[in-house]
Design a protein around this motif. Structure first.
Motif, mmCIF file in Angstrom:
data_model
loop_
_atom_site.group_PDB
_atom_site.id
_atom_site.type_symbol
_atom_site.label_atom_id
_atom_site.label_comp_id
_atom_site.label_asym_id
_atom_site.label_seq_id
_atom_site.Cartn_x
_atom_site.Cartn_y
_atom_site.Cartn_z
ATOM 1 N N UNK A 11 6.442 13.498 -5.538
ATOM 2 C CA UNK A 11 7.469 13.617 -4.335
ATOM 3 C C UNK A 11 7.632 12.402 -3.378
ATOM 4 N N UNK A 12 8.843 11.981 -3.206
ATOM 5 C CA UNK A 12 9.154 11.079 -2.300
ATOM 6 C C UNK A 12 10.184 11.387 -1.212
ATOM 7 N N UNK A 13 10.192 10.703 -0.194
ATOM 8 C CA UNK A 13 11.248 11.081 0.788
ATOM 9 C C UNK A 13 12.747 11.173 0.251
ATOM 10 N N UNK B 257 0.709 -1.141 0.098
ATOM 11 C CA UNK B 257 -0.048 0.062 -0.125
ATOM 12 C C UNK B 257 0.883 1.228 0.009
ATOM 13 N N UNK B 258 0.521 2.074 -0.845
ATOM 14 C CA UNK B 258 1.406 3.669 -0.934
ATOM 15 C C UNK B 258 0.460 4.301 -0.479
ATOM 16 N N UNK B 259 0.704 5.138 0.589
ATOM 17 C CA UNK B 259 0.139 6.297 1.283
ATOM 18 C C UNK B 259 0.341 7.510 0.243
ATOM 19 N N UNK B 260 -0.659 8.074 -0.375
ATOM 20 C CA UNK B 260 -0.269 9.045 -1.360
ATOM 21 C C UNK B 260 -0.953 10.523 -0.949
ATOM 22 N N UNK B 261 -0.303 11.517 -0.894
ATOM 23 C CA UNK B 261 -0.999 12.817 -0.215
ATOM 24 C C UNK B 261 -1.217 13.507 -1.522
ATOM 25 N N UNK B 262 -2.589 14.170 -1.488
ATOM 26 C CA UNK B 262 -3.265 15.226 -2.684
ATOM 27 C C UNK B 262 -3.969 16.035 -1.764
ATOM 28 N N UNK B 263 -3.840 17.275 -2.558
ATOM 29 C CA UNK B 263 -4.849 18.389 -2.355
ATOM 30 C C UNK B 263 -6.259 18.388 -3.231
ATOM 31 N N UNK B 264 -7.226 18.114 -2.547
ATOM 32 C CA UNK B 264 -8.630 17.988 -3.426
ATOM 33 C C UNK B 264 -9.383 19.091 -3.696
ATOM 34 N N UNK B 265 -8.541 20.275 -3.705
ATOM 35 C CA UNK B 265 -9.117 21.493 -3.982
ATOM 36 C C UNK B 265 -8.418 22.240 -4.999
ATOM 37 N N UNK B 266 -7.942 21.774 -6.169
ATOM 38 C CA UNK B 266 -7.234 22.190 -7.301
ATOM 39 C C UNK B 266 -7.765 21.708 -8.540
ATOM 40 N N UNK B 267 -8.784 21.860 -9.317
ATOM 41 C CA UNK B 267 -9.645 21.490 -10.120
ATOM 42 C C UNK B 267 -8.680 22.087 -11.418
ATOM 43 N N UNK B 268 -8.653 21.092 -12.439
ATOM 44 C CA UNK B 268 -9.300 19.768 -12.741
ATOM 45 C C UNK B 268 -8.287 18.881 -12.065
ATOM 46 N N UNK B 269 -7.030 19.035 -11.658
ATOM 47 C CA UNK B 269 -6.160 17.990 -10.964
ATOM 48 C C UNK B 269 -6.463 17.222 -9.922
ATOM 49 N N UNK C 154 1.708 19.020 2.789
ATOM 50 C CA UNK C 154 2.265 17.927 2.015
ATOM 51 C C UNK C 154 3.388 17.321 2.200
ATOM 52 N N UNK C 155 4.359 18.032 1.988
ATOM 53 C CA UNK C 155 6.008 17.818 2.036
ATOM 54 C C UNK C 155 6.134 17.792 3.502
ATOM 55 N N UNK C 156 5.699 18.400 4.494
ATOM 56 C CA UNK C 156 5.926 18.154 5.878
ATOM 57 C C UNK C 156 5.463 16.502 6.421
ATOM 58 N N UNK D 54 6.737 10.902 7.765
ATOM 59 C CA UNK D 54 6.459 9.525 7.234
ATOM 60 C C UNK D 54 4.764 9.292 7.454
ATOM 61 N N UNK D 55 3.861 10.502 7.445
ATOM 62 C CA UNK D 55 2.482 10.267 7.716
ATOM 63 C C UNK D 55 2.276 9.563 5.937
#
Length: 258
Positions: free
Chosen positions: A218-220, A25-37, A75-77, A82-83
């Motif tokens: 982005x990855x660590x 499982x990969x935990x992937x961070x996303x901001x869901x307030x940037x349409x249409x992305x 997101x980067x923090x 490692x969240x």
């Protein structure tokens, strides 16, 4: 251990490794307030180009995507503590960010642009915007550019936690202009009812010093294995047509860039 037993042990080890890989499982961070992305559907589900590309990449890597939604500047923090394991949220690959995280190769590249009232003319932004209010999303490449270039030129920079908040203030007249990604402005604002009467104006903003080499994952720092897996998956979905299928849902042109 005899040869038959050794071969059996090796086969079992290989099978276990494959089984574990299939359960990754990969935990992937996303901001869901940037349409249409990235955005929320009326049902409250995450959707958008970034989300669909991420799911296609996870399927190619045979891992499960676990999407973690949060504001862009967190997101980067979250990645560093490692969240989450990766950030797939239209994050530009810049020299500044490369000091603290690593990136995959790009998965798309578009320029920045100004949005203003239709009919506005901007020849030289540093001159024509002096004394005016320009909105940017906090912690974005546009924030860094505006801080370095706009503020010393006497332009007031107003920072927002999300792009949608900036769109609201532009529509209500609390901003004179907004600087952001050209697609995000066009699809997320100008083509909506709130964006009627506004237009894309002025030059493209694409200085690599500020806007990097496209959007990457982005990855660590030092996590070359995860970056390599994403790189291979990006190449694979572009070769097998999955990338083009996702792209066609949102855009009528090649967003990957040169």
């Amino acid at each position: 251990m005899n040869k038959i037993a050794l071969l059996g042990a090796l086969a079992l080890s290989a099978f276990s490794t494959l089984a574990l890989a299939g359960q990754d499982t990969l935990r992937i961070g996303i901001e869901a307030a940037y349409p249409p992305f990235g955005f929320k559907t009326p049902e409250g589900n995450i959707s958008g180009f970034d989300y669909d590309i991420g799911n296609a990449l996870c399927a190619e890597m045979q891992v499960k995507c676990q999407w973690v939604e949060q504001e862009f500047d967190g997101l980067i923090p979250s990645l560093k503590v490692r969240k989450i394991d990766a950030v797939l949220s239209s994050m530009s690959i810049t020299e500044d960010r490369l000091k603290s995280v690593d990136f995959s190769k790009k998965y798309y590249q578009t320029p920045g642009k100004l949005a203003m009232k239709a009919g506005s003319r901007i020849e030289d932004p540093l001159v024509d915007l002096k004394g005016r209010k320009v909105g940017v999303q906090r912690a974005s490449t546009y924030d860094r550019y505006a801080t370095d270039r706009f503020e010393p030129a006497g332009i007031e920079v107003v920072r927002y936690a999300s792009q949608n908040e900036a769109f609201l203030d532009l529509a209500s007249g609390r901003l004179d202009a907004l600087l952001a990604d050209i697609i995000n402005i066009d699809e997320g604002f100008i083509k909506t009812p709130a964006g009627q009467g506004f237009a894309l104006v002025g030059p493209d903003f694409n200085d690599p010093k500020y806007f990097g080499k496209g959007a990457g994952i982005a990855v660590r720092k030092g996590d070359s294995d995860t970056a390599a897996r994403f790189n291979a998956a990006i190449d694979a979905i572009r070769a097998n047509g999955q990338y083009q299928q996702v792209q066609a849902k949102y855009f009528g042109f090649d967003i990957y860039g040169k």
